[in-house]
Design a protein around this motif. Structure first.
Motif, PDB file in Angstrom:
ATOM      1  N   LYS A 171      28.780 -17.434  22.273  1.00 37.96           N
ATOM      2  CA  LYS A 171      27.489 -16.786  22.111  1.00 37.96           C
ATOM      3  C   LYS A 171      26.531 -17.727  21.377  1.00 37.96           C
ATOM      4  O   LYS A 171      27.010 -18.683  20.772  1.00 37.96           O
ATOM      5  CB  LYS A 171      27.633 -15.467  21.366  1.00 37.96           C
ATOM      6  CG  LYS A 171      28.134 -15.646  19.930  1.00 37.96           C
ATOM      7  CD  LYS A 171      28.006 -14.382  19.163  1.00 37.96           C
ATOM      8  CE  LYS A 171      27.037 -14.612  18.051  1.00 37.96           C
ATOM      9  NZ  LYS A 171      27.248 -14.035  16.799  1.00 37.96           N
ATOM     10  N   LYS A 179      40.243  -9.320  19.170  1.00 33.63           N
ATOM     11  CA  LYS A 179      40.949  -8.804  17.989  1.00 33.63           C
ATOM     12  C   LYS A 179      42.040  -7.828  18.438  1.00 33.63           C
ATOM     13  O   LYS A 179      41.808  -6.978  19.303  1.00 33.63           O
ATOM     14  CB  LYS A 179      39.964  -8.104  17.052  1.00 33.63           C
ATOM     15  CG  LYS A 179      38.951  -9.091  16.472  1.00 33.63           C
ATOM     16  CD  LYS A 179      38.039  -8.464  15.449  1.00 33.63           C
ATOM     17  CE  LYS A 179      37.000  -9.475  15.020  1.00 33.63           C
ATOM     18  NZ  LYS A 179      37.019  -9.813  13.620  1.00 33.63           N
ATOM     19  N   GLU A 213      29.801  -6.467   6.266  1.00 28.56           N
ATOM     20  CA  GLU A 213      30.282  -7.771   5.803  1.00 28.56           C
ATOM     21  C   GLU A 213      29.832  -7.989   4.372  1.00 28.56           C
ATOM     22  O   GLU A 213      28.768  -7.508   3.979  1.00 28.56           O
ATOM     23  CB  GLU A 213      29.689  -8.886   6.661  1.00 28.56           C
ATOM     24  CG  GLU A 213      30.079  -8.821   8.110  1.00 28.56           C
ATOM     25  CD  GLU A 213      29.639 -10.090   8.828  1.00 28.56           C
ATOM     26  OE1 GLU A 213      30.382 -11.079   8.764  1.00 28.56           O
ATOM     27  OE2 GLU A 213      28.546 -10.093   9.417  1.00 28.56           O
ATOM     28  N   ASP A 215      22.617 -11.013  16.362  1.00 25.95           N
ATOM     29  CA  ASP A 215      23.848 -11.664  15.908  1.00 25.95           C
ATOM     30  C   ASP A 215      25.072 -10.765  16.104  1.00 25.95           C
ATOM     31  O   ASP A 215      26.156 -11.246  16.424  1.00 25.95           O
ATOM     32  CB  ASP A 215      23.695 -12.037  14.426  1.00 25.95           C
ATOM     33  CG  ASP A 215      24.877 -12.812  13.891  1.00 25.95           C
ATOM     34  OD1 ASP A 215      25.272 -13.803  14.539  1.00 25.95           O
ATOM     35  OD2 ASP A 215      25.421 -12.432  12.828  1.00 25.95           O
ATOM     36  N   HIS A 255      28.709  -7.800  19.796  1.00 27.53           N
ATOM     37  CA  HIS A 255      29.953  -7.210  19.283  1.00 27.53           C
ATOM     38  C   HIS A 255      29.920  -5.678  19.232  1.00 27.53           C
ATOM     39  O   HIS A 255      30.856  -5.006  19.646  1.00 27.53           O
ATOM     40  CB  HIS A 255      30.243  -7.718  17.866  1.00 27.53           C
ATOM     41  CG  HIS A 255      30.261  -9.208  17.744  1.00 27.53           C
ATOM     42  ND1 HIS A 255      30.815 -10.031  18.691  1.00 27.53           N
ATOM     43  CD2 HIS A 255      29.788 -10.039  16.772  1.00 27.53           C
ATOM     44  CE1 HIS A 255      30.690 -11.296  18.300  1.00 27.53           C
ATOM     45  NE2 HIS A 255      30.070 -11.325  17.144  1.00 27.53           N
ATOM     46  N   LYS A 261      24.965  -7.402   6.509  1.00 26.96           N
ATOM     47  CA  LYS A 261      25.518  -8.448   5.644  1.00 26.96           C
ATOM     48  C   LYS A 261      25.355  -8.020   4.186  1.00 26.96           C
ATOM     49  O   LYS A 261      24.525  -7.170   3.873  1.00 26.96           O
ATOM     50  CB  LYS A 261      24.751  -9.754   5.866  1.00 26.96           C
ATOM     51  CG  LYS A 261      24.903 -10.287   7.287  1.00 26.96           C
ATOM     52  CD  LYS A 261      25.452 -11.695   7.291  1.00 26.96           C
ATOM     53  CE  LYS A 261      25.596 -12.247   8.671  1.00 26.96           C
ATOM     54  NZ  LYS A 261      26.983 -12.451   9.078  1.00 26.96           N
TER      55      LYS A 261
END
Ligand code: BG6
Length: 484
Positions: free
Chosen positions: A150, A184, A218, A237, A242, A342
């Motif tokens: 990506k 994952k 995160e 992002d 995702h 984040k």
């Protein structure tokens, strides 16, 4: 597994060092690499084969899940690596590369099966594909495939242009778009969880499910990626790729025949069922925010605007939350809530399924009882947990939630990149993002991008180390729910 040549663009980069070499090594140790293969690393700088091999070996000691111990095994593995300096945009360099690839194919006496891997900045995707074509590297008698990292475009238009360009060199079946969340182990387990467990399968619809929550929080901030991240933000992002991929995986109803094509078809159906946002409602369905200074795990951390390299007054979002609906018979009226940010209190990627409470027994605790929840903890550490209600004998027999948790004690499981590279080598595209999904995801986020650009959605703030902005609570509360 077919013998092949693995041609890696970006061989001196961070991703190669941290993820790709360790993944190849672990596949090798686990005997999942072809009997004969070579890896040709490409980068701008001049490097001898020996120095390149030494760098690869160093990365294994540092980052590999299985640490290299046996000298002969490392020697054999590293011996497959060659280096070729290359300017991504210079066609002549590809002619040299082709010679090296052919030479290695002859030395090993293997067919011309070529796996190209683009682990480079996105501006090089197009020139590399073009040069592979022009130089003749792509005219091979064996198979050719492309693994691409990506970001796949920065909006709908640019993604379409990129896809168009790539398609001059590679057919869709030859392109493996990496979304590492799909590698994952817990995400790879979702399909099994729903098709191998009648109990879960029976509950997998709006009849029993009240809402679905997908969280990726995160603790890290922008790190050393200010230039990239300030242009990207949480929406591009994390969310467009995702998070929407996780939504597709959790919402898909499995076909009888589980081929990669069938799964892609079902994922596309889900993406198509996403109810489009409009200019009028986007602000009520989406929250964006940026972190301010705060306390994180006992230390003070600066706010986003004080991070090195972030331009003064940046309006970039480091957090985004949204409420989504699927116009699909299985999921109508079930809100899907997504949030990612984040510098939040904890690192956790998880999916929580909240079940409806149709009990009408007249029991006095009925109204205060906690809902049943199925939580899939995707990382760090994987677990699956079911929240049920039970009497607590130590608390006057009060009905209280209890948790049945399954946690695999196994530490040494293959990592996302191992799973994905292995699948790409054997031609299984199940856990890669098909162009249809990427396009539909960009299409869905487009009104959000436009609203952000026009300042039509306020940029809220949240303290670093917190659970995100309070404004996100509105999204769930409006439907009578809360975030889990
Ligand atoms: C990457 C994003 O794709 O995923 C990063 O660019 C993010 O910003 C990362 O930190 C999160 O991945 P993981 O596997 O650590 O949850």
């Amino acid at each position: 597994m077919d013998a092949m040549t693995f041609v890696l663009f970006g061989a001196t980069g961070d991703l190669a060092k941290r993820k790709i070499y360790p993944a190849l090594y672990n596949l090798y140790v686990d005997q999942k690499m072809p009997k004969a293969f070579s890896v040709i690393g490409l980068g701008r700088r001049e490097l001898s084969d020996a120095d390149f091999q030494a760098n690869v070996e160093k990365s294994l000691h540092e980052f590999s899940r299985q640490k290299p111990e046996e000298a002969s095994q490392i020697r054999d593995f590293i011996g497959a690596f060659r280096y070729c300096s290359l300017n991504n945009t210079k066609l002549e360099d590809y002619t040299r590369l082709l010679q090296l690839v052919e030479q290695r194919e002859q030395e090993l006496d293997i067919p011309a099966n070529r796996m190209f891997y683009m682990s480079v900045a996105p501006e090089f995707f197009e020139p590399i594909a073009l040069n592979i074509q022009e130089s003749g590297l792509g005219n091979t008698k064996g198979w050719k495939k492309l693994i691409i990292e990506k970001p796949f475009g920065h909006d709908l238009q640019s993604a379409r242009e990129l896809n168009e360009k790539l398609s001059n060199t590679f057919a869709e079946e030859e392109i493996y778009r990496i979304d590492h969340f799909l590698g994952k182990p817990m995400v790879q387990n979702i399909e099994t969880l729903t098709y191998a467990n009648p109990v879960i399968q029976a509950l997998w619809s709006n009849r029993y499910i009240a809402n679905v929550q997908i969280t990726a929080s995160e603790t890290v901030g922008v790190e050393e990626r200010a230039a990239y991240y300030d242009q990207s933000g949480a929406l591009r992002d994390m969310f467009q790729n995702h998070m929407l991929q996780l939504l597709m995986m959790i919402a898909l109803h499995l076909p009888k025949r589980c081929t990669p094509q069938e799964i892609q078809y079902k994922k596309k159906k889900i993406a198509e069922a996403l109810r489009p946002l409009t200019k009028e409602n986007v602000a009520s369905e989406v929250v964006r925010a940026q972190y301010g200074a705060g306390e994180l795990q006992g230390s003070s951390v600066v706010g986003y605007l004080d991070e090195p390299g972030i331009p003064a007054g940046s309006q970039n979002e480091t957090y985004v939350a949204a409420r989504l609906w699927l116009d699909d018979p299985f999921w109508s009226e079930v809100p899907f809530y997504i949030r990612t940010g984040k510098r939040m209190a904890e690192k956790s990627t998880r999916i929580v399924i909240e079940f409806k409470s149709p009990l009408k027994t007249g029991h006095e605790s009925e109204n205060t009882m906690a809902p049943n929840l199925l939580t899939l903890e995707i990382g760090p550490g994987e677990s699956m947990s079911l929240q049920l209600n039970a009497k607590n004998p130590l608390n006057q027999g009060e009905v209280e939630p209890m948790h049945m948790t399954f946690k695999s004690g196994e530490r040494n499981v293959p990592e996302a990149y191992e799973n994905l590279i292995f699948d790409a080598m054997r031609g299984d595209a199940t856990f890669f993002a098909h162009w249809n999904e990427v396009e539909l995801a960009w299409q869905w986020v487009q009104p959000i991008q436009e609203a952000f650009a026009a300042g039509a959605i306020p940029l809220d703030t949240y303290n670093a180390g917190s659970g995100g902005p309070e404004s996100a609570d509105r999204l769930t509360a409006e439907n009578g729910f809360r975030w889990w």
